[in-house]
Design an enzyme around this catalytic site. Structure first.
Site, mmCIF file in Angstrom:
data_model
loop_
_atom_site.group_PDB
_atom_site.id
_atom_site.type_symbol
_atom_site.label_atom_id
_atom_site.label_comp_id
_atom_site.label_asym_id
_atom_site.label_seq_id
_atom_site.Cartn_x
_atom_site.Cartn_y
_atom_site.Cartn_z
ATOM 1 N N GLN A 79 17.918 -11.196 1.173
ATOM 2 C CA GLN A 79 16.772 -12.103 0.974
ATOM 3 C C GLN A 79 15.522 -11.338 0.507
ATOM 4 O OE1 GLN A 79 16.312 -15.300 0.768
ATOM 5 N NE2 GLN A 79 18.466 -15.756 1.127
ATOM 6 N N SER A 80 15.715 -10.300 -0.280
ATOM 7 C CA SER A 80 14.594 -9.482 -0.742
ATOM 8 C C SER A 80 13.672 -10.257 -1.696
ATOM 9 C CB SER A 80 15.159 -8.255 -1.472
ATOM 10 O OG SER A 80 14.143 -7.600 -2.200
#
Ligand code: PLP
Length: 326
Positions: A79-80
């Site tokens: 989920q960067s």
């Protein structure tokens, strides 16, 4: 030497300057004066859903472009926000993007991952392998295929990327010359390091989010690199009290901070970074590190797409919906 050969090329990707706005209702809820708490809206940087990574990418992508890159390669958690914004930067600049992400494909590709797909990035899952080594392997393969890869560092943080936050610090000084402190989340550290350069270490309070092992050393290294003189790590103000059970795990304090900020100001924070940073600000008011009568600025570094990719936060927000005001 001409100025051009010393100053790296910067690709303009965002919308500048970002606004600085008051947060009077949150300030009063925390026991501060209505005029004491302000928010720097780096969630509104414009590109690809916005966030702090845009400022750093202007420098790292600018240099990549000037070196003839055809493909950007970077690393991150699934989920960067940085991975999502690298995908957006590549789209804007006409470069391919390969994201080397930790772990394996999961059952849900929501939040940032959905946007990575929409933005046209290719994802390579690194499993348990070290991300940097995996990214170098991907770059070598791309080179063999005739591409010109540019490696963008983890979180966009390097001395070069941190220049974006030197700019932000200068913007803040123009918008709020009287500012006493800026509170900012610390992930890969480039945001805090860049701010310390123009503002000085006494005016920047970092809140460690658990993304790196040694946040103080990480930040002081980049501060030294920016200024060319060694930064004494003990002068940096980094709170270590908001990590909880680790980087990906929502803390009670962060959820409380998300809820309070949303309900007093209509502003949405994210569970991993800005929620922890706001929880750190609240703790700093409680222990007297942030006081009334001085201007404190909260840096909103973005991350809202990550909220939708964080199941525990979505569940709590949905539970609040059915529990509220019967
Ligand atoms: C990456 C990130 C941070 C931390 O910034 P660093 O420069 O990596 O320390 C803070 N907030 C959000 C929303 C982020 O995505």
């Amino acid at each position: 030497m001409s100025a051009d050969s010393r100053t790296p090329h910067r690709a303009v990707l965002g919308t500048w300057p970002t606004p600085l706005e008051p947060m009077p209702r949150l300030a009063r809820a925390l026991g501060l004066g209505a005029d004491d708490l302000w928010i720097k809206r780096d969630d509104l940087t414009g590109l690809g859903g916005g966030g702090n990574k845009v400022r750093k990418l202007e420098w790292t992508c600018g240099v990549a472009q000037s070196e003839g890159a055809t493909v950007l390669v970077t690393t991150g958690a699934p989920q960067s926000n940085h991975a999502r914004l690298t995908a957006a930067a590549g789209a804007r600049l006409g470069l391919d993007v390969v994201l080397v992400l930790a772990g394996a494909p999961g059952s849900s590709n929501s939040g940032n991952l959905a946007l990575d797909g929409l933005l046209g990035a290719t994802v390579v899952w690194a499993g348990d392998a070290a991300l940097d080594a995996a990214a170098r392997e991907v770059a070598a393969r791309l080179r063999q295929q005739g591409g010109v890869p540019a490696l963008i560092p983890f979180g966009g943080s390097s001395v070069l990327g941190a220049r974006g936050y030197v700019e932000c610090g200068r913007e803040l000084l123009a918008q709020a010359p009287d500012l006493a402190a800026v509170v900012v989340a610390v992930g890969s550290g480039g945001t805090m390091a860049g701010l310390v350069d123009p503002l000085g270490s006494a005016r920047v309070i970092g809140v460690h989010c658990g993304a790196v092992d040694d946040p103080v050393r990480t930040v002081s290294g980049m501060v030294s690199g920016l200024s060319g003189t060694p930064c004494a790590p003990e002068t940096l103000r980094v709170r270590l009290d908001q990590v909880g059970d680790g980087y990906g795990v929502l803390t009670e304090q962060a959820m409380a901070a998300l809820t309070l900020t949303a309900r007093t100001e209509g502003i949405v924070l994210d569970p991993i970074y800005t929620g922890r940073a706001m929880a750190g600000l609240i703790a700093a008011v409680e222990d007297g590190d942030v006081v009334s009568g001085q201007r404190t600025v909260f840096l909103h570094s973005g991350g809202m797409p990550g909220l939708f990719g964080h199941a525990a936060t979505v569940a709590k927000a949905e539970a609040a919906l059915t529990a509220s005001k019967s």
